[in-house]
Design an enzyme around this catalytic site. Structure first.
Site, PDB file in Angstrom:
ATOM      1  N   CYS A  96       0.821  -1.213   0.000  1.00 12.69           N
ATOM      2  CA  CYS A  96       0.000   0.000   0.000  1.00 12.69           C
ATOM      3  C   CYS A  96       0.857   1.266   0.000  1.00 12.69           C
ATOM      4  O   CYS A  96       1.434   1.576  -1.048  1.00 12.69           O
ATOM      5  CB  CYS A  96      -0.990  -0.029   1.153  1.00 12.69           C
ATOM      6  N   HIS A 122      -3.894  -5.083   0.845  1.00  7.46           N
ATOM      7  CA  HIS A 122      -3.310  -5.482   2.124  1.00  7.46           C
ATOM      8  C   HIS A 122      -3.386  -6.984   2.342  1.00  7.46           C
ATOM      9  O   HIS A 122      -4.301  -7.477   3.017  1.00  7.46           O
ATOM     10  CB  HIS A 122      -4.017  -4.748   3.259  1.00  7.46           C
ATOM     11  N   GLU A 170      -1.494  -8.665   4.264  1.00 10.81           N
ATOM     12  CA  GLU A 170      -1.152  -8.999   5.658  1.00 10.81           C
ATOM     13  C   GLU A 170      -2.399  -9.251   6.508  1.00 10.81           C
ATOM     14  O   GLU A 170      -2.380 -10.027   7.465  1.00 10.81           O
ATOM     15  CB  GLU A 170      -0.291  -7.896   6.275  1.00 10.81           C
TER      16      GLU A 170
END
Ligand SMILES: N[C@@H](CCC(=O)NCCCC(=O)O)C(=O)O
Length: 252
Positions: A112, A220, A222
């Site tokens: 990002c 994202h 993660e």
């Protein structure tokens, strides 16, 4: 083999009248559990840091997301009140860190804001407030206090044929989350588009002829790394890259 060490970029936050160097725990957990590596927070100390000395001792770099924006002055435009907040210490640390890591072949995973920093570090520009631009969708997070809601799957991305992302995830389009107001504008030197949204927003990039593993995503991975297939594959691939780098660097 001993576990690889991964530098993680930090934001500077003002808490109780002091500057703190902070990282969202989701990135640390994803590196630990998704890549089977040890995250090491790199404070955003900018020019005070000997980046080569830090890179000498690690096996990878993760540039994290952040609500703050890269200062437009770094790509030849004027900062504005509405385009903030900014984090000059983070900019002063992460842009040279990414450039140097790539030059040295240290594996990089930029997420990002991290992908936007990568583009600016290599001479590219950013589009700001893309939700106001003709032909662009709104890529911001849903207005919610619940993080699972903010990081919910938002839109599909098309994977570029024959690239690094296809090698990791496959050629089929897949769904990603979306929490950003900015996007890649002019591509930085050597950057290759690996995925795009339907409105043309660049969603993933790699670096042409990079000596090491480099992958950047606007979304994202993660956040859902333990449950989402593409997210798992991205952090597993990064884990393989940092283990291979450690083996080459240390012989074990
Ligand atoms: N600020 C930039 C980069 C977006 C980004 O890194 N988002 C992560 C923020 C996570 C959160 O909102 O909690 C942009 O807006 O494009």
């Amino acid at each position: 083999m001993t576990k690889p060490l991964v530098l993680v970029t930090a934001d500077v936050k003002s808490i109780d009248g002091f500057n703190w160097h902070a990282v969202n725990s989701t990135y640390l957990q994803a590196i630990l559990k998704g890549s089977d590596a040890i995250p090491m927070i790199l404070p955003a100390l900018g020019a005070e840091l000997d980046l080569d000395a830090a890179l000498d001792q690690v096996d990878g770099v993760v540039a994290t997301g952040s609500r703050s924006n890269v200062n437009p002055q770094l790509y030849g435009q004027a900062p504005t009140e509405e385009n903030g907040p900014y984090d000059p210490d983070r900019d002063a640390t992460t842009l040279p860190l990414l450039k140097r890591a790539i030059e040295r072949g240290v594996p990089v995973f930029a997420i990002c804001r991290g992908m936007q920093e990568l583009n600016v570090a290599l001479g590219g520009t950013l589009l700001t407030e893309i939700q106001t631009l003709s032909g662009r969708k709104d890529h911001r997070a849903p207005a919610s206090e619940r993080q699972d809601e903010r990081f919910r799957i938002a839109h599909p991305v098309e994977v570029a044929s024959g690239g690094c992302l296809e090698a990791v995830i496959g050629a089929e389009p897949f769904e990603v989350n979306s929490l950003h107001r900015q996007a890649v504008g002019d591509l930085g030197n050597g950057l290759i588009i690996e995925a795009q949204a339907a409105d043309g927003t660049v969603e993933a990039m790699s670096v042409q002829d990079s000596p090491g593993y480099v992958l950047a995503t606007q979304w994202h991975p993660e956040y859902w790394v333990m449950t989402d297939g593409p997210s798992k594959k991205l952090f597993a691939a990064f884990g393989n890259a940092v283990r291979a780098y450690r083996q080459k660097r240390l012989g074990h």
